[in-house]
Scaffold this active site. Structure first.
Site, PDB file in Angstrom:
ATOM      1  N   ARG A  27       0.818  -1.227   0.000  1.00  0.00           N
ATOM      2  CA  ARG A  27       0.000   0.000   0.000  1.00  0.00           C
ATOM      3  C   ARG A  27       0.845   1.267   0.000  1.00  0.00           C
ATOM      4  O   ARG A  27       0.478   2.272   0.617  1.00  0.00           O
ATOM      5  CB  ARG A  27      -0.954   0.018   1.203  1.00  0.00           C
ATOM      6  N   ARG A  40      -6.368  12.093  -5.833  1.00  0.00           N
ATOM      7  CA  ARG A  40      -7.688  11.472  -5.752  1.00  0.00           C
ATOM      8  C   ARG A  40      -8.785  12.523  -5.851  1.00  0.00           C
ATOM      9  O   ARG A  40      -9.794  12.306  -6.522  1.00  0.00           O
ATOM     10  CB  ARG A  40      -7.842  10.669  -4.470  1.00  0.00           C
ATOM     11  N   TYR A 154     -15.481 -10.693  -0.167  1.00  0.00           N
ATOM     12  CA  TYR A 154     -16.129  -9.416  -0.495  1.00  0.00           C
ATOM     13  C   TYR A 154     -17.393  -9.626  -1.321  1.00  0.00           C
ATOM     14  O   TYR A 154     -18.382  -8.927  -1.166  1.00  0.00           O
ATOM     15  CB  TYR A 154     -15.144  -8.503  -1.239  1.00  0.00           C
TER      16      TYR A 154
HETATM   17  O1  1CP Z   1       0.474   1.004  -3.369  1.00  0.00           O
HETATM   18  C1  1CP Z   1      -0.406   0.153  -3.323  1.00  0.00           C
HETATM   19  O2  1CP Z   1      -0.234  -0.961  -2.802  1.00  0.00           O
HETATM   20  C2  1CP Z   1      -1.724   0.551  -3.887  1.00  0.00           C
HETATM   21  C3  1CP Z   1      -2.466  -0.474  -4.659  1.00  0.00           C
HETATM   22  C4  1CP Z   1      -3.495  -1.241  -3.841  1.00  0.00           C
HETATM   23  C5  1CP Z   1      -3.431  -2.589  -3.480  1.00  0.00           C
HETATM   24  C6  1CP Z   1      -2.276  -3.534  -3.685  1.00  0.00           C
HETATM   25  C7  1CP Z   1      -4.739  -0.740  -3.382  1.00  0.00           C
HETATM   26  C8  1CP Z   1      -5.207   0.630  -3.517  1.00  0.00           C
HETATM   27  N1  1CP Z   1      -5.452  -1.778  -2.840  1.00  0.00           N
HETATM   28  C9  1CP Z   1      -4.673  -2.903  -2.868  1.00  0.00           C
HETATM   29  C10 1CP Z   1      -5.017  -4.245  -2.418  1.00  0.00           C
HETATM   30  C11 1CP Z   1      -6.246  -4.474  -1.615  1.00  0.00           C
HETATM   31  N2  1CP Z   1      -7.480  -3.868  -1.710  1.00  0.00           N
HETATM   32  C12 1CP Z   1      -6.349  -5.488  -0.650  1.00  0.00           C
HETATM   33  C13 1CP Z   1      -5.259  -6.476  -0.331  1.00  0.00           C
HETATM   34  C14 1CP Z   1      -4.166  -5.881   0.443  1.00  0.00           C
HETATM   35  C15 1CP Z   1      -4.452  -5.597   1.879  1.00  0.00           C
HETATM   36  O3  1CP Z   1      -4.810  -6.549   2.604  1.00  0.00           O
HETATM   37  O4  1CP Z   1      -4.245  -4.447   2.284  1.00  0.00           O
HETATM   38  C16 1CP Z   1      -7.645  -5.442  -0.109  1.00  0.00           C
HETATM   39  C17 1CP Z   1      -8.209  -6.324   0.987  1.00  0.00           C
HETATM   40  C18 1CP Z   1      -8.360  -4.416  -0.793  1.00  0.00           C
HETATM   41  C19 1CP Z   1      -9.772  -4.043  -0.616  1.00  0.00           C
HETATM   42  C20 1CP Z   1      -9.903  -2.616  -0.314  1.00  0.00           C
HETATM   43  N3  1CP Z   1      -9.835  -1.626  -1.250  1.00  0.00           N
HETATM   44  C21 1CP Z   1      -9.950  -2.011   0.955  1.00  0.00           C
HETATM   45  C22 1CP Z   1      -9.926  -2.745   2.282  1.00  0.00           C
HETATM   46  C23 1CP Z   1     -11.314  -2.972   2.769  1.00  0.00           C
HETATM   47  C24 1CP Z   1     -11.299  -3.864   4.005  1.00  0.00           C
HETATM   48  O5  1CP Z   1     -11.990  -4.881   3.991  1.00  0.00           O
HETATM   49  O6  1CP Z   1     -10.590  -3.528   4.971  1.00  0.00           O
HETATM   50  C25 1CP Z   1      -9.978  -0.625   0.754  1.00  0.00           C
HETATM   51  C26 1CP Z   1     -10.078   0.444   1.782  1.00  0.00           C
HETATM   52  C27 1CP Z   1      -9.880  -0.406  -0.648  1.00  0.00           C
HETATM   53  C28 1CP Z   1      -9.748   0.881  -1.356  1.00  0.00           C
HETATM   54  C29 1CP Z   1      -8.356   1.221  -1.691  1.00  0.00           C
HETATM   55  N4  1CP Z   1      -7.540   0.455  -2.514  1.00  0.00           N
HETATM   56  C30 1CP Z   1      -6.336   1.090  -2.670  1.00  0.00           C
HETATM   57  C31 1CP Z   1      -6.373   2.295  -1.907  1.00  0.00           C
HETATM   58  C32 1CP Z   1      -5.268   3.307  -1.828  1.00  0.00           C
HETATM   59  C33 1CP Z   1      -7.637   2.361  -1.301  1.00  0.00           C
HETATM   60  C34 1CP Z   1      -8.166   3.492  -0.458  1.00  0.00           C
HETATM   61  C35 1CP Z   1      -9.129   4.250  -1.281  1.00  0.00           C
HETATM   62  C36 1CP Z   1      -9.133   5.697  -1.008  1.00  0.00           C
HETATM   63  O7  1CP Z   1      -8.334   6.432  -1.610  1.00  0.00           O
HETATM   64  O8  1CP Z   1      -9.975   6.111  -0.208  1.00  0.00           O
END
Ligand code: 1CP
Length: 355
Positions: A27, A40, A154
């Protein structure tokens, strides 16, 4: 084929010698960076960032401008696949991901289409191509996907979950339906990662964020089995170079031997297992990626450095360590502390590698 200027990340994954231990952060592009929040809001919302190759490229490169990272990771999300299967992904502000449609019954699963990854997910492939060209060989680009089990949580729960009530009901009460869903996902994930590789991803990671909520036998049957199916189907060499694969199961420390036995190149380790134990258990069968508790970044510089030192010592002078956090960097982490972390890995690891 463009020459890589810094390939220590790929070398470490293949257990080849390196000058210093490579490091990146799960992340690493995200909300803790003010420049990410600015991009964003310019894009409008999170999915618009992902769908626009220029924006996705911009935010992928942001952490590399600040820190001496040894890899870039594609900016996207694991939930692009369920979205491409027609579930209608959206994000409620402050609430995490949601779906317009959920998957609960045998018919829901049977009706689920297998997407054509090159057309339905073309925006991801465009992002990969754009980022690769912008990187110009600076560091390798990591592609990624969620594991079938994690994606299914999910899709069946309709978003994030604490108790996994609906998916566990499906798993225990209708295991054949569960398997049909997981198989469709495994087929899709394999095609999706292979298309990312053809588009330019130089390593791939499978995020099994929720595998750790399963019992041992259920982990083997409903999560690991499908990750192995994917590993078996992946392109392992492209453009004259090996394409390493990393399997990361959060809270999967008790199953490292079976994860290593899938044929993966590396395993991702969270912070709940000591890296010295992990290394001893899997030997030099696979590389290990990890594993500092992301919360250490809340502490002052000296504490961060001592934690890095102790993890390096735990892994010892062996081949095959990629430093990382044990899970994604927290939204409230201070970017200056992330810099302390990355610099400490390079500085303190030199002593473990031959000149
Ligand atoms: O630099 C990076 O790694 C960014 C790319 C990335 C990756 C690899 C994002 C961007 N998401 C992910 C993977 C991801 N997404 C996972 C697996 C990794 C982990 O366990 O952290 C999971 C479970 C998700 C699902 C997801 N998408 C969540 C989590 C929800 C939960 O159940 O807790 C969230 C908050 C997102 C949105 C998201 N994806 C990525 C970002 C930066 C965000 C936040 C969105 C925003 O800007 O508000």
């Amino acid at each position: 084929m463009s020459e890589l200027k810094n390939d220590r990340f790929l070398r470490a994954l293949l257990k080849e010698p390196v000058d210093v231990t490579p490091v990146w952060m799960m992340r690493q592009a995200g909300r803790y960076l003010p420049e990410y929040r600015a991009s964003r809001s310019q894009a409008g919302d999170f999915m618009s960032l992902c769908r626009n190759a220029e924006f996705a490229c911009e935010v992928t490169l942001q952490p590399l401008e600040r820190f001496e990272l040894d890899a870039a990771i594609l900016f996207s999300d694991i939930l692009t696949i369920p979205d491409a299967m027609g579930l209608g992904l959206y994000f409620e502000t402050g609430e995490g991901p949601r779906f317009k449609k959920i998957v609960r019954t045998e018919k829901d699963v049977a009706d689920l289409p297998i997407p054509d990854v090159s057309t339905d997910l073309d925006y991801v492939m465009n992002a990969v191509t754009t980022i690769r060209s912008a990187l110009g060989g600076r560091v390798p680009l990591i592609g990624f996907s969620g594991s079938p089990w994690t994606l299914a949580t999910y899709m069946v729960e309709g978003g994030s979950s604490k108790d996994f009530r609906h998916i566990k009901q499906m798993m225990y009460a209708s295991p054949e339906v569960m398997h049909e869903l997981l198989n469709k996902l495994a087929v899709t994930v394999t095609a999706y990662l292979n298309e990312q590789i053809r588009s330019g991803a130089q390593a791939v990671q499978i995020f099994d964020t929720w595998g750790g909520v399963l019992s041992g036998p259920c982990y083997q049957e409903f999560s690991l089995k499908y990750m192995k199916q994917i590993v078996d189907g992946l392109i392992r060499e492209h453009d004259g170079r090996k394409v390493p694969v990393i399997l990361f199961t959060k809270n999967g420390g008790q199953w490292l031997e079976s994860i290593a036995a899938t044929g993966t190149d590396a395993l991702g380790l969270d912070w709940t297992t000591e890296i010295a134990d992990a290394r001893q258990r899997v030997g030099n069968q696979v590389a290990i990626q990890g594993n500092m508790d992301p919360s250490v970044l809340y502490a002052p510089a000296e504490r961060i450095r001592s934690e890095v030192a102790s993890i390096l010592e735990g892994f010892g002078p062996n081949l095959g360590h990629v430093f990382n956090l044990g899970h994604g960097i927290h939204q409230y982490a201070d970017p200056d502390h992330a810099k302390v972390f990355v610099d400490a890995v390079h500085e303190l690891s030199a002593a473990y590698h031959q000149k």
